[in-house]
Design a protein around this motif. Sequence first.
Motif, mmCIF file in Angstrom:
data_model
loop_
_atom_site.group_PDB
_atom_site.id
_atom_site.type_symbol
_atom_site.label_atom_id
_atom_site.label_comp_id
_atom_site.label_asym_id
_atom_site.label_seq_id
_atom_site.Cartn_x
_atom_site.Cartn_y
_atom_site.Cartn_z
ATOM 1 N N PHE A 154 0.830 -1.215 0.000
ATOM 2 C CA PHE A 154 0.000 0.000 0.000
ATOM 3 C C PHE A 154 0.867 1.269 0.000
ATOM 4 N N ILE A 155 1.910 1.258 0.816
ATOM 5 C CA ILE A 155 2.840 2.398 0.864
ATOM 6 C C ILE A 155 3.450 2.627 -0.526
ATOM 7 N N THR A 156 3.854 1.526 -1.143
ATOM 8 C CA THR A 156 4.470 1.599 -2.462
ATOM 9 C C THR A 156 3.478 2.114 -3.514
ATOM 10 N N GLU A 157 2.247 1.598 -3.446
ATOM 11 C CA GLU A 157 1.186 2.047 -4.367
ATOM 12 C C GLU A 157 0.953 3.545 -4.282
ATOM 13 N N LEU A 158 1.081 4.084 -3.080
ATOM 14 C CA LEU A 158 0.858 5.520 -2.880
ATOM 15 C C LEU A 158 2.082 6.340 -3.304
ATOM 16 N N GLY A 159 3.110 5.665 -3.798
ATOM 17 C CA GLY A 159 4.290 6.357 -4.296
ATOM 18 C C GLY A 159 5.316 6.661 -3.217
ATOM 19 N N MET A 160 5.058 6.170 -1.988
ATOM 20 C CA MET A 160 6.013 6.399 -0.894
ATOM 21 C C MET A 160 6.979 5.219 -0.814
ATOM 22 N N THR A 161 7.965 5.352 0.045
ATOM 23 C CA THR A 161 8.976 4.310 0.218
ATOM 24 C C THR A 161 8.864 3.727 1.620
ATOM 25 N N PRO A 162 8.705 2.397 1.746
ATOM 26 C CA PRO A 162 8.696 1.792 3.070
ATOM 27 C C PRO A 162 10.119 1.628 3.605
ATOM 28 N N LEU A 163 10.313 1.952 4.880
ATOM 29 C CA LEU A 163 11.572 1.614 5.556
ATOM 30 C C LEU A 163 11.229 0.466 6.492
ATOM 31 N N VAL A 164 11.784 -0.699 6.217
ATOM 32 C CA VAL A 164 11.423 -1.888 6.983
ATOM 33 C C VAL A 164 12.461 -2.105 8.083
ATOM 34 N N GLU A 165 11.971 -2.044 9.327
ATOM 35 C CA GLU A 165 12.868 -2.127 10.488
ATOM 36 C C GLU A 165 12.899 -3.530 11.083
ATOM 37 N N THR A 166 14.110 -3.990 11.375
ATOM 38 C CA THR A 166 14.322 -5.346 11.894
ATOM 39 C C THR A 166 15.179 -5.313 13.165
ATOM 40 N N HIS A 167 15.126 -6.447 13.884
ATOM 41 C CA HIS A 167 15.966 -6.565 15.078
ATOM 42 C C HIS A 167 16.445 -8.006 15.296
ATOM 43 N N SER A 168 16.382 -8.814 14.234
ATOM 44 C CA SER A 168 16.878 -10.199 14.352
ATOM 45 C C SER A 168 17.075 -10.747 12.939
ATOM 46 N N ALA A 169 17.737 -11.900 12.858
ATOM 47 C CA ALA A 169 17.967 -12.531 11.556
ATOM 48 C C ALA A 169 16.641 -12.932 10.909
ATOM 49 N N ASP A 170 15.700 -13.419 11.704
ATOM 50 C CA ASP A 170 14.393 -13.827 11.147
ATOM 51 C C ASP A 170 13.634 -12.636 10.591
ATOM 52 N N GLU A 171 13.654 -11.532 11.335
ATOM 53 C CA GLU A 171 12.959 -10.333 10.855
ATOM 54 C C GLU A 171 13.618 -9.801 9.586
#
Length: 257
Positions: A154-171
Amino acid sequence: MVLADLTAGAVADAERRALSRPLADVERQALARPAAKDALAALAPADRVKIIAEVKRASPSRGALAEIPDPALQASLYEIGGASAISVLTEERRFGGSLADLEAVTARVSLPVLRKDFIATRYQVLEARAAGADLVLLIVAGIEPAVLRDLFGFITELGMTPLVETHSADELEAAIDLGAPLIGVNARDLKTLELDRDLFGRLVERIPDTAIKIAESAVLTPADVTHYRSAGADVVLIGEALVTGDPVATLKSFLEA
Ligand SMILES: O=P(O)(O)OC[C@@H](O)[C@@H](O)c1c[nH]c2ccccc12
């Protein structure tokens, strides 16, 4: 669990706002905005480290940090100081932020602006775009995989950029599976509030070179910038040091590190 409470609180606050500002209205305002700025170009890996500078009044782990009576002024000092993008915390309960802060900042600066909050609904994403945000944070640990995927699209569709935050190898694996173009590793565990400054260094080799690598939290000195940079960070995201010190001078010292 701190993260679950923060997310539940942020969603409840958004539901309350939706009573006076229905989704259809926010959607109309979001679609009426000029196109979002190209955050990937602004944050592209370069021969120097780049900085996302954050407008942050307080946090659950650090308490009150700064009053910031004029968030737009704070952000414009970040721009003068050489930041590549701005982050605005909009979470109200524990971080003292607001959507009004975000709107004030996007109206003033020409850099891409991130809405930093505990995002779990499309309504919150629309609010971000309606306020002029160019990027939206998605915290992998905070939402179900299906919701993560939906909001990413949805963020991408709206022309914005998602910043995906992680805190482990699985994430991190989840972020890579999504094809996230901007991947953050937060040194702070949002479930326990504990800090692990070496997490970025341990995870970074798993991040594909097609993604921009962002180290988040715990940068207080130029040596901390060097620490993340030498581990392989393209970008560092910094809040506390910039709201408690002189923003322009601090940014300069960090960019020269
Ligand atoms: O103030 P610091 O230690 O420089 O950290 C900034 C930023 O990394 C931190 O505010 C943050 C990173 N991820 C988050 C998610 C939600 C709220 C806050 C954050």
